[in-house]
Scaffold this active site. Sequence first.
Site, PDB file in Angstrom:
ATOM      1  N   CYS A 248      70.028  12.028   7.846  1.00  0.00           N
ATOM      2  CA  CYS A 248      71.262  11.887   7.065  1.00  0.00           C
ATOM      3  C   CYS A 248      72.011  10.671   7.606  1.00  0.00           C
ATOM      4  O   CYS A 248      72.072  10.454   8.817  1.00  0.00           O
ATOM      5  CB  CYS A 248      72.099  13.155   7.150  1.00  0.00           C
ATOM      6  SG  CYS A 248      71.209  14.580   6.510  1.00  0.00           S
TER       7      CYS A 248
ATOM      8  N   SER B 124      73.112  26.830   9.017  1.00  0.00           N
ATOM      9  CA  SER B 124      73.563  25.686   8.221  1.00  0.00           C
ATOM     10  C   SER B 124      72.355  24.823   7.869  1.00  0.00           C
ATOM     11  O   SER B 124      71.541  24.492   8.729  1.00  0.00           O
ATOM     12  CB  SER B 124      74.563  24.871   9.049  1.00  0.00           C
ATOM     13  OG  SER B 124      74.861  23.661   8.402  1.00  0.00           O
TER      14      SER B 124
ATOM     15  N   GLU C  34      72.345  19.841  22.839  1.00  0.00           N
ATOM     16  CA  GLU C  34      73.671  20.290  23.233  1.00  0.00           C
ATOM     17  C   GLU C  34      74.022  21.624  22.587  1.00  0.00           C
ATOM     18  O   GLU C  34      73.579  21.939  21.485  1.00  0.00           O
ATOM     19  CB  GLU C  34      74.713  19.247  22.829  1.00  0.00           C
ATOM     20  CG  GLU C  34      74.503  17.934  23.562  1.00  0.00           C
ATOM     21  CD  GLU C  34      75.607  16.910  23.315  1.00  0.00           C
ATOM     22  OE1 GLU C  34      75.582  15.882  23.989  1.00  0.00           O
ATOM     23  OE2 GLU C  34      76.479  17.147  22.465  1.00  0.00           O
TER      24      GLU C  34
ATOM     25  N   CYS D 256      81.506  19.971  17.253  1.00  0.00           N
ATOM     26  CA  CYS D 256      80.352  20.693  16.747  1.00  0.00           C
ATOM     27  C   CYS D 256      79.906  20.074  15.426  1.00  0.00           C
ATOM     28  O   CYS D 256      80.723  19.760  14.578  1.00  0.00           O
ATOM     29  CB  CYS D 256      80.749  22.145  16.536  1.00  0.00           C
ATOM     30  SG  CYS D 256      79.427  23.166  15.977  1.00  0.00           S
TER      31      CYS D 256
ATOM     32  N   CYS E 150      77.988  27.023  18.934  1.00  0.00           N
ATOM     33  CA  CYS E 150      77.254  26.135  18.041  1.00  0.00           C
ATOM     34  C   CYS E 150      75.915  25.802  18.723  1.00  0.00           C
ATOM     35  O   CYS E 150      75.893  25.203  19.795  1.00  0.00           O
ATOM     36  CB  CYS E 150      78.117  24.885  17.849  1.00  0.00           C
ATOM     37  SG  CYS E 150      77.384  23.688  16.766  1.00  0.00           S
TER      38      CYS E 150
ATOM     39  N   ASN F 107      83.196  12.469  12.169  1.00  0.00           N
ATOM     40  CA  ASN F 107      83.379  12.183  13.592  1.00  0.00           C
ATOM     41  C   ASN F 107      82.627  10.910  13.925  1.00  0.00           C
ATOM     42  O   ASN F 107      81.391  10.895  13.908  1.00  0.00           O
ATOM     43  CB  ASN F 107      82.816  13.339  14.427  1.00  0.00           C
ATOM     44  CG  ASN F 107      83.839  14.443  14.561  1.00  0.00           C
ATOM     45  OD1 ASN F 107      84.938  14.248  15.063  1.00  0.00           O
ATOM     46  ND2 ASN F 107      83.478  15.614  14.066  1.00  0.00           N
TER      47      ASN F 107
ATOM     48  N   GLY G  42      69.587  19.338  14.859  1.00  0.00           N
ATOM     49  CA  GLY G  42      68.370  19.725  14.156  1.00  0.00           C
ATOM     50  C   GLY G  42      68.610  20.491  12.868  1.00  0.00           C
ATOM     51  O   GLY G  42      69.710  20.969  12.595  1.00  0.00           O
ATOM     52  N   GLU G  43      67.551  20.585  12.077  1.00  0.00           N
ATOM     53  CA  GLU G  43      67.591  21.325  10.820  1.00  0.00           C
ATOM     54  C   GLU G  43      66.906  22.680  11.064  1.00  0.00           C
ATOM     55  O   GLU G  43      65.676  22.748  11.181  1.00  0.00           O
ATOM     56  CB  GLU G  43      66.871  20.520   9.730  1.00  0.00           C
ATOM     57  CG  GLU G  43      66.582  21.275   8.456  1.00  0.00           C
ATOM     58  CD  GLU G  43      67.801  22.002   7.862  1.00  0.00           C
ATOM     59  OE1 GLU G  43      68.838  21.375   7.629  1.00  0.00           O
ATOM     60  OE2 GLU G  43      67.679  23.228   7.641  1.00  0.00           O
TER      61      GLU G  43
ATOM     62  N   CYS H 104      66.153  15.139  14.771  1.00  0.00           N
ATOM     63  CA  CYS H 104      65.998  15.692  13.420  1.00  0.00           C
ATOM     64  C   CYS H 104      65.298  14.650  12.563  1.00  0.00           C
ATOM     65  O   CYS H 104      65.605  13.457  12.639  1.00  0.00           O
ATOM     66  CB  CYS H 104      67.353  16.033  12.821  1.00  0.00           C
ATOM     67  SG  CYS H 104      67.231  16.754  11.161  1.00  0.00           S
TER      68      CYS H 104
ATOM     69  N   SER I  66      75.172  22.100   3.643  1.00  0.00           N
ATOM     70  CA  SER I  66      75.772  20.786   3.893  1.00  0.00           C
ATOM     71  C   SER I  66      75.686  19.968   2.611  1.00  0.00           C
ATOM     72  O   SER I  66      74.655  19.363   2.324  1.00  0.00           O
ATOM     73  CB  SER I  66      75.006  20.089   5.027  1.00  0.00           C
ATOM     74  OG  SER I  66      75.221  20.790   6.220  1.00  0.00           O
ATOM     75  N   LEU I  67      76.765  19.940   1.868  1.00  0.00           N
ATOM     76  CA  LEU I  67      76.739  19.314   0.546  1.00  0.00           C
ATOM     77  C   LEU I  67      76.998  17.804   0.628  1.00  0.00           C
ATOM     78  O   LEU I  67      76.174  16.989   0.240  1.00  0.00           O
ATOM     79  CB  LEU I  67      77.774  20.001  -0.364  1.00  0.00           C
ATOM     80  CG  LEU I  67      77.787  19.549  -1.813  1.00  0.00           C
ATOM     81  CD1 LEU I  67      76.530  19.995  -2.544  1.00  0.00           C
ATOM     82  CD2 LEU I  67      79.029  20.079  -2.535  1.00  0.00           C
ATOM     83  N   HIS I  68      78.165  17.431   1.071  1.00  0.00           N
ATOM     84  CA  HIS I  68      78.560  16.040   1.373  1.00  0.00           C
ATOM     85  C   HIS I  68      78.682  15.089   0.186  1.00  0.00           C
ATOM     86  O   HIS I  68      79.166  13.971   0.344  1.00  0.00           O
ATOM     87  CB  HIS I  68      77.624  15.393   2.408  1.00  0.00           C
ATOM     88  CG  HIS I  68      77.424  16.227   3.620  1.00  0.00           C
ATOM     89  ND1 HIS I  68      78.454  16.837   4.290  1.00  0.00           N
ATOM     90  CD2 HIS I  68      76.304  16.575   4.297  1.00  0.00           C
ATOM     91  CE1 HIS I  68      77.977  17.516   5.306  1.00  0.00           C
ATOM     92  NE2 HIS I  68      76.689  17.378   5.340  1.00  0.00           N
TER      93      HIS I  68
HETATM   94  N1  SAH Z   1      70.925  20.247  10.054  1.00  0.00           N
HETATM   95  C1  SAH Z   1      71.873  21.198   9.664  1.00  0.00           C
HETATM   96  C2  SAH Z   1      72.729  21.731  10.787  1.00  0.00           C
HETATM   97  C3  SAH Z   1      73.227  20.757  11.821  1.00  0.00           C
HETATM   98  S1  SAH Z   1      74.445  19.593  11.372  1.00  0.00           S
HETATM   99  C4  SAH Z   1      72.747  20.647   8.542  1.00  0.00           C
HETATM  100  O1  SAH Z   1      72.674  19.453   8.263  1.00  0.00           O
HETATM  101  O2  SAH Z   1      73.453  21.438   7.933  1.00  0.00           O
HETATM  102  C5  SAH Z   1      75.929  20.548  11.187  1.00  0.00           C
HETATM  103  C6  SAH Z   1      76.943  19.917  10.239  1.00  0.00           C
HETATM  104  O3  SAH Z   1      77.575  18.746  10.793  1.00  0.00           O
HETATM  105  C7  SAH Z   1      76.332  19.453   8.947  1.00  0.00           C
HETATM  106  O4  SAH Z   1      77.149  19.813   7.864  1.00  0.00           O
HETATM  107  C8  SAH Z   1      76.292  17.962   9.129  1.00  0.00           C
HETATM  108  O5  SAH Z   1      76.175  17.298   7.924  1.00  0.00           O
HETATM  109  C9  SAH Z   1      77.583  17.697   9.844  1.00  0.00           C
HETATM  110  N2  SAH Z   1      77.650  16.378  10.509  1.00  0.00           N
HETATM  111  C10 SAH Z   1      76.638  15.667  11.027  1.00  0.00           C
HETATM  112  N3  SAH Z   1      77.098  14.514  11.561  1.00  0.00           N
HETATM  113  C11 SAH Z   1      78.430  14.507  11.383  1.00  0.00           C
HETATM  114  C12 SAH Z   1      79.483  13.585  11.724  1.00  0.00           C
HETATM  115  N4  SAH Z   1      79.231  12.466  12.388  1.00  0.00           N
HETATM  116  N5  SAH Z   1      80.753  13.920  11.401  1.00  0.00           N
HETATM  117  C13 SAH Z   1      81.017  15.074  10.766  1.00  0.00           C
HETATM  118  N6  SAH Z   1      80.086  15.980  10.414  1.00  0.00           N
HETATM  119  C14 SAH Z   1      78.800  15.698  10.713  1.00  0.00           C
HETATM  120 FE1  SF4 Z   2      69.459  16.616  10.494  1.00  0.00          FE
HETATM  121 FE2  SF4 Z   2      71.644  18.058   9.790  1.00  0.00          FE
HETATM  122 FE3  SF4 Z   2      71.875  15.656  11.004  1.00  0.00          FE
HETATM  123 FE4  SF4 Z   2      70.996  15.778   8.489  1.00  0.00          FE
HETATM  124  S1  SF4 Z   2      73.045  16.391   9.257  1.00  0.00           S
HETATM  125  S2  SF4 Z   2      70.112  14.510  10.144  1.00  0.00           S
HETATM  126  S3  SF4 Z   2      69.796  17.643   8.546  1.00  0.00           S
HETATM  127  S4  SF4 Z   2      70.993  17.500  11.893  1.00  0.00           S
END
Ligand code: SAH
Ligand code: SF4
Length: 382
Positions: free
Chosen positions: A120, A202, A96, A345, A109, A302, A170-171, A116, A224-226
């Site tokens: 995560c 990202s 997408e 996004c 985006c 989300n 994807g990463e 991926c 992407s810290l989290h």
């Molecule tokens: N793989 C890369 C880029 C794609 S994800 C990365 O992880 O950074 C883009 C962003 O969306 C990342 O920060 C990811 O952690 C976040 N993300 C993924 N799933 C999500 C969700 N369900 N709700 C909110 N953010 C999410």
């Molecule tokens: Fe892959 Fe980014 Fe999703 Fe983690 S958050 S599974 S690195 S797309």
Amino acid sequence: MIATTGKTNLLGLTQPEMEKFFDSIGEKRFRAGQVMKWIHHFGVDDFDAMTNVSKALRDKLKAIAEVRGPEVVSEDISSDGTRKWVVRVESGSCVETVYIPQGKRGTLCVSSQAGCALDCSFCSTGKQGFNSNLTVAEVIGQVWIANKSFGSVPATIDRAITNVVMMGMGEPLLNFDNVIAAMHLMMDDLGYGISKRRVTLSTSGVVPMIDELSKHIDVSLALSLHAPNDELRSQLVPINKKYPLKMLLESCRNYMSSLGEKRVLTVEYTLLKGVNDHVDHAVQMIELLKDTPCKINLIPFNPFPHSGYERPSNNAIRRFQELLQQAGYNVTVRTTRGEDIDAACGQLVGQVNDRTRRSSRLIAARELNAETDLAQNAAAQP
Ligand code: SAH
Ligand code: SF4
């Protein structure tokens, strides 16, 4: 699976590669610029429309080359102006692309992989597992398709896409070469002419590739810290077990200082109710990031089916934001856009491939019905 044609796809060639291509077929190098403008500024895929190219060269190009983007499976436009495309890539999977207008800014985006591998725990793309790396043509093709949808204007005039974020599926750092080449095309004046500050990669933290990045390109970086400690981050973002926080933040700081100008890292933090949204987490984050110049973007989770996570309340989100702000951080909260078309996004819906299979079944069924109708009509003819 889409059949490959054996022709050179000019959509995915950077300027030096395009020049090499024209060299290799005994043509002048300046043709590269002409053809790139047709492709990227005007969205042209038909060589016959390239009117400043001689008929003889057009015929030659038709025989050996093509301009082929990924196949558009669907395009949706939300009531708030957000647009979403589902495109099918060579491997047969769908990814997408989302366009989000916001004032004078238009952010695209873009996806880098189908699925991926990094898994995560809160990410719907991760749930799909890895399917394929997108080619350069498939990554830049998403920009090409979106740009065309605004009418084929030169990319430097009235451009609708002002920013690109590699935050789709994807990463990006695990599809390094193709993503780098595509980002060069995004920034090239013969491509989309987007400023390097407005192209953002990202990553979830592939340290060796962050270290490699500055040798190839100087785009903006989002991490992407989290989670503010290794224990929790390893649960949410498994790659943290391999590249823990200390190493990761050092690598990000090195990358940012290699840019040689005042640009700060963006830290993304998806807020998960009862998991990483406690006051303690904010306090730990304030300490963790104190030596890393950054701005923080909080992303309320989300939800998607069977994720096992919930979005925190607006109050909890505000409280988290305020704690960080009081410590002097610049903190934004990402608002959800395009909800009516499922287009948030960064959490692009993992079921897309199932949905696509379902819709292709529908199309096949409809075509079958149409054929049956035709056959019946033909049979009914006197
Ligand atoms: N793989 C890369 C880029 C794609 S994800 C990365 O992880 O950074 C883009 C962003 O969306 C990342 O920060 C990811 O952690 C976040 N993300 C993924 N799933 C999500 C969700 N369900 N709700 C909110 N953010 C999410
Ligand atoms: Fe892959 Fe980014 Fe999703 Fe983690 S958050 S599974 S690195 S797309």
